[in-house]
Design a protein around this motif. Structure first.
Motif, PDB file in Angstrom:
ATOM      1  N   UNK A  60     -20.616  -2.601   4.753  1.00 19.64           N
ATOM      2  CA  UNK A  60     -21.614  -3.546   5.289  1.00 19.64           C
ATOM      3  C   UNK A  60     -21.209  -4.069   6.671  1.00 19.64           C
ATOM      4  N   UNK A  61     -20.772  -3.177   7.518  1.00 13.45           N
ATOM      5  CA  UNK A  61     -20.426  -3.549   8.887  1.00 13.45           C
ATOM      6  C   UNK A  61     -19.070  -4.226   9.030  1.00 13.45           C
ATOM      7  N   UNK A  62     -18.367  -4.433   7.901  1.00 11.21           N
ATOM      8  CA  UNK A  62     -17.048  -5.055   7.982  1.00 11.21           C
ATOM      9  C   UNK A  62     -15.965  -4.031   7.634  1.00 11.21           C
ATOM     10  N   UNK A  63     -14.830  -4.171   8.314  1.00 11.88           N
ATOM     11  CA  UNK A  63     -13.723  -3.264   8.044  1.00 11.88           C
ATOM     12  C   UNK A  63     -12.810  -3.851   6.965  1.00 11.88           C
ATOM     13  N   UNK A  64     -12.381  -2.955   6.062  1.00 10.35           N
ATOM     14  CA  UNK A  64     -11.572  -3.424   4.937  1.00 10.35           C
ATOM     15  C   UNK A  64     -10.412  -2.447   4.699  1.00 10.35           C
ATOM     16  N   UNK A  65      -9.216  -3.007   4.521  1.00  8.94           N
ATOM     17  CA  UNK A  65      -8.046  -2.152   4.217  1.00  8.94           C
ATOM     18  C   UNK A  65      -8.029  -1.870   2.723  1.00  8.94           C
ATOM     19  N   UNK A  66      -7.652  -0.620   2.368  1.00  9.55           N
ATOM     20  CA  UNK A  66      -7.543  -0.275   0.948  1.00  9.55           C
ATOM     21  C   UNK A  66      -6.489   0.808   0.747  1.00  9.55           C
ATOM     22  N   UNK A  67      -6.100   0.994  -0.518  1.00  8.53           N
ATOM     23  CA  UNK A  67      -5.101   2.015  -0.864  1.00  8.53           C
ATOM     24  C   UNK A  67      -5.847   3.254  -1.334  1.00  8.53           C
ATOM     25  N   UNK A  68      -5.814   4.317  -0.545  1.00  5.07           N
ATOM     26  CA  UNK A  68      -6.575   5.515  -0.903  1.00  5.07           C
ATOM     27  C   UNK A  68      -5.840   6.330  -1.966  1.00  5.07           C
ATOM     28  N   UNK A  69      -6.580   6.630  -3.038  1.00  4.14           N
ATOM     29  CA  UNK A  69      -5.965   7.299  -4.180  1.00  4.14           C
ATOM     30  C   UNK A  69      -6.079   8.816  -4.044  1.00  4.14           C
ATOM     31  N   UNK A  70      -5.743   9.350  -2.880  1.00  7.51           N
ATOM     32  CA  UNK A  70      -5.799  10.800  -2.676  1.00  7.51           C
ATOM     33  C   UNK A  70      -4.586  11.224  -1.867  1.00  7.51           C
ATOM     34  N   UNK A  85       0.849  -1.200   0.000  1.00  5.09           N
ATOM     35  CA  UNK A  85       0.000   0.000   0.000  1.00  5.09           C
ATOM     36  C   UNK A  85       0.888   1.255   0.000  1.00  5.09           C
ATOM     37  N   UNK A  86       0.480   2.245  -0.834  1.00  7.96           N
ATOM     38  CA  UNK A  86       1.166   3.541  -0.767  1.00  7.96           C
ATOM     39  C   UNK A  86       0.548   4.397   0.333  1.00  7.96           C
ATOM     40  N   UNK A  87      -0.778   4.296   0.439  1.00  3.44           N
ATOM     41  CA  UNK A  87      -1.501   5.111   1.416  1.00  3.44           C
ATOM     42  C   UNK A  87      -2.581   4.242   2.069  1.00  3.44           C
ATOM     43  N   UNK A  88      -2.168   3.493   3.075  1.00  4.48           N
ATOM     44  CA  UNK A  88      -3.051   2.521   3.745  1.00  4.48           C
ATOM     45  C   UNK A  88      -4.190   3.230   4.475  1.00  4.48           C
ATOM     46  N   UNK A  89      -5.418   2.780   4.206  1.00  5.43           N
ATOM     47  CA  UNK A  89      -6.585   3.322   4.923  1.00  5.43           C
ATOM     48  C   UNK A  89      -7.531   2.156   5.216  1.00  5.43           C
ATOM     49  N   UNK A  90      -8.445   2.375   6.164  1.00  7.76           N
ATOM     50  CA  UNK A  90      -9.441   1.354   6.492  1.00  7.76           C
ATOM     51  C   UNK A  90     -10.830   1.962   6.295  1.00  7.76           C
ATOM     52  N   UNK A  91     -11.740   1.200   5.662  1.00  6.06           N
ATOM     53  CA  UNK A  91     -13.104   1.692   5.489  1.00  6.06           C
ATOM     54  C   UNK A  91     -14.078   0.594   5.939  1.00  6.06           C
ATOM     55  N   UNK A  92     -15.305   1.044   6.220  1.00  8.88           N
ATOM     56  CA  UNK A  92     -16.328   0.096   6.673  1.00  8.88           C
ATOM     57  C   UNK A  92     -17.308  -0.160   5.544  1.00  8.88           C
TER      58      UNK A  92
END
Lengths: 376, 261
Positions: A222-232, A213-220
């Motif tokens: 459907x009630x589940x947390x998911x890691x993703x690479x934020x493109x900002x 990940x270049x920019x690790x973020x976590x989002x929710x």
């Protein structure tokens, strides 16, 4: 005549002393204020006086004509001073009045990856910039309503060509790496971090790189947390790894470059993610687009500027968060080659006069012999 | 003040030791032995410089430790060149100069290797700093001669000889000083966008250069009558060089583009 020559020489010594004093003052006030100071009207008068005195000196002192080295030195100084004045801010204004040339001395361009830019922010102009609806906007204000700069704003200079940024990248002295500490006290350095790659840690244990990940973020979702690479904007380098233990059990773990002390409770390994350390160089791959055609391709880096259309473009700054844009500084070449010619004349004159004519000439050696060996 | 106990430190102290021993023998009128020890000191300085080059993997003139290490290396060849070609003898003064310039490298400045920032990764780096180092040694030798001229101003023959020796050293060093200034300016244009940025280090370099310009003009016009003033100007030039080299880099007053040094 001798008296006049003497007074010219005194004049030269006074001007040299004044320049020493001005320079001492300039050193104390900092480069920006010093530049303004040395370009003020009284100092402009000083530079013109200096040029005139050098010219008068060449006419008055036969020695300067008899010794080519001395002549070159003094001509070199005149070239340097005229070239510097021609290339100054005032010199550019004079060129506009006299020759109608529309050039600016210096400015900055902000270019986003994949986009072209022709707008140059003039020296000292400090405005915000960002992407809006697929275009780059320049604006003022810390919050809405923003004041957008329009074409024709006097703070912006439009180049007669465009520069497109294909890619901006940085090279580090060392590549990113994973540091692994095992429960039995072993320390391993994994220098290759590619998705899908497996690293054997010994004792039937291995690590697999799952995602970088270049920019690790976590989002929710459907009630589940998911890691993703934020493109900002933002920078949070991280890796997701899979650890397979000797007993066949597997676990996933994250390691963060910005949070090296992070350790998940379930893990039996301590994994640290280190970024590349000190930057070795910055690269901007650009294309010059003139009349709708790509006329030049170049990778601009520190110590290797782009030259086109009477301007040099330098790697100046970049998007420190994500590396999405580059900042190029631009400088006009007006007067530059006059200054360089002056350097050549000055240096060749000094070497000719001091080394070839004076220092290694037999006549001088004989003077030395008269006094025996010199020195302590 | 720090004592360096690693190989680099031992080589620096070793060079200083040979120079001091050479000085001692010269003062005891055993000049041949003194000269040989001076040469051994130079050989040690070569090893020291070579080791540094190997250790940091770039031309070792980036920080003040490396600058003073290089000055210590330049002393011997310049001393021999001045004696053989220009007939200006340095002897004990040159060995003392070697010890003086190596002292800050040995006891003050950190020898921690550092990587080159992007701006210093250029072919200009080695020649720009090297010509400055050589010019500084010539100007330091000129300063010694000027000081002797002032000390022996009552003895006309010796005073004249020292005054001429000062002049010859400045004639040898001034073109190098000019080369350093011009190479720096040319490099500045390529790296930073302008051949003159009015940076404090640039201005202090110009001040040093201008003092020697003043010296040459004054000596031509009034030098025979007022030879002490020539010597004073030569010493003033060295003061400006020391300020350029040390004060500008160490003081927080002069923030600018050259602060990495």
């Amino acid at each position: 005549m001798a008296k006049f020559r003497r007074s010219i020489m005194w004049g030269a010594l006074v001007l040299i002393t004044l320049l020493i004093l001005f320079s001492i003052y300039g050193a104390f006030i900092g480069a920006d204020r010093a530049q303004l100071f040395f370009n003020t009207l009284p100092l402009t008068a000083y530079w013109i006086t200096f040029i005139l005195l050098l010219g008068v000196g060449i006419g008055l002192f036969r020695r300067l004509l008899r010794f080519p080295g001395l002549l070159l030195i003094h001509l070199g100084c005149i070239f340097i001073l005229i070239g510097a004045m021609w290339g100054s801010e005032g010199g550019h204004q004079l060129q506009k009045k006299l020759l109608g040339t529309d050039k600016i001395q210096t400015g900055n361009l902000v270019i986003y990856e994949g986009m072209s830019e022709e707008r140059v922010l003039r020296k000292g102009v400090n405005v915000n910039f960002g992407k809006k609806d697929g275009t780059v906007v320049l604006y003022e204000g810390d919050g809405p309503p923003y004041s957008f700069l329009k074409d024709g704003d006097e703070r912006i200079f439009l180049l007669p060509f465009k520069i497109k940024l294909k890619d901006f990248r940085m090279d580090y002295y060392s590549s990113p790496r994973l540091l692994v500490k095992t429960m039995d006290g072993r320390e391993l350095v994994l220098k290759s971090i590619n998705v899908g790659e497996k690293h054997d840690l010994g004792n039937h244990t291995w690590i697999k790189i799952l995602k970088v990940y270049k920019n690790f973020k976590v989002r929710e979702i459907d009630g589940k947390y998911e890691a993703y690479d934020q493109d900002e904007f933002g920078s949070n380098p991280a890796v997701r790894i899979l650890i397979r233990h000797a007993d066949g059990t597997e676990e996933e773990q994250f390691a963060f470059a910005n949070f090296s002390g992070h350790m998940e409770k379930t893990s039996s390994l301590f994994v640290q993610y280190r970024d590349g350390g000190m930057v070795r160089d910055y690269f901007s791959d650009v294309q010059v687009i003139d009349d709708g055609k790509v006329v030049l391709k170049k990778t601009i880096q520190v110590n290797d500027p782009l030259y086109y259309g009477g301007y040099h473009f330098y790697q100046s700054s970049y998007d420190t968060q994500r590396g999405y844009y580059t900042v190029l500084s631009m400088t006009s070449d007006s007067g530059l080659y006059l200054v360089y010619s002056g350097y050549l004349l000055l240096l060749s004159g000094i070497v000719w006069q001091m080394w070839l004519t004076s220092l290694f000439r037999r006549r001088n050696m004989e003077i030395t012999k008269e006094g025996g060996r010199l020195g302590a | 003040m720090e004592l360096k106990t690693n190989l680099q430190g031992i080589l620096v102290y070793g060079t200083m030791g040979w120079f001091l021993l050479g000085m001692l023998f010269c003062l005891m009128k055993r000049e041949k032995v003194g000269g040989a020890l001076f040469a051994v000191g130079f050989a040690t300085a070569c090893v020291s410089f070579g080791y540094r080059l190997y250790d940091v993997r770039h031309w070792p003139m980036q920080n003040l430790f490396e600058v003073f290490l290089s000055l210590g290396l330049a002393i011997y060849p310049i001393s021999i060149f001045s004696e053989k070609k220009l007939r200006v003898r340095g002897g004990v003064a040159d060995m003392l100069l070697g010890v003086i310039v190596l002292f800050p490298a040995g006891f003050f400045f950190s020898a921690e290797p550092t990587q080159l920032p992007p701006a210093l990764q250029s072919w200009f780096f080695a020649p720009h700093v090297t010509v400055y180092m050589f010019s500084y040694v010539f100007m330091a030798k000129a300063t010694f001669q000027a000081a002797f001229q002032l000390a022996f101003s009552s003895d006309k023959s010796r005073s004249k000889a020292y005054e001429q020796a000062t002049y010859y050293m400045i004639l040898a060093g001034f073109p190098l000083l000019t080369m350093g200034l011009i190479l720096g300016s040319w490099w500045g244009k390529i790296a930073w966008g302008d051949y003159w940025g009015w940076d404090p280090k640039e201005l202090w370099s110009l001040i040093s250069w201008l003092i020697y310009v003043g010296y040459l003009h004054f000596r031509y016009m009034f030098g025979r009558k007022y030879s002490q003033y020539n010597s004073l100007l030569a010493i003033l030039g060295m003061v400006a060089i020391i300020l350029t080299l040390l004060w500008v880099n160490l003081s927080k007053i002069f923030q600018g583009l050259h602060n990495y040094a």
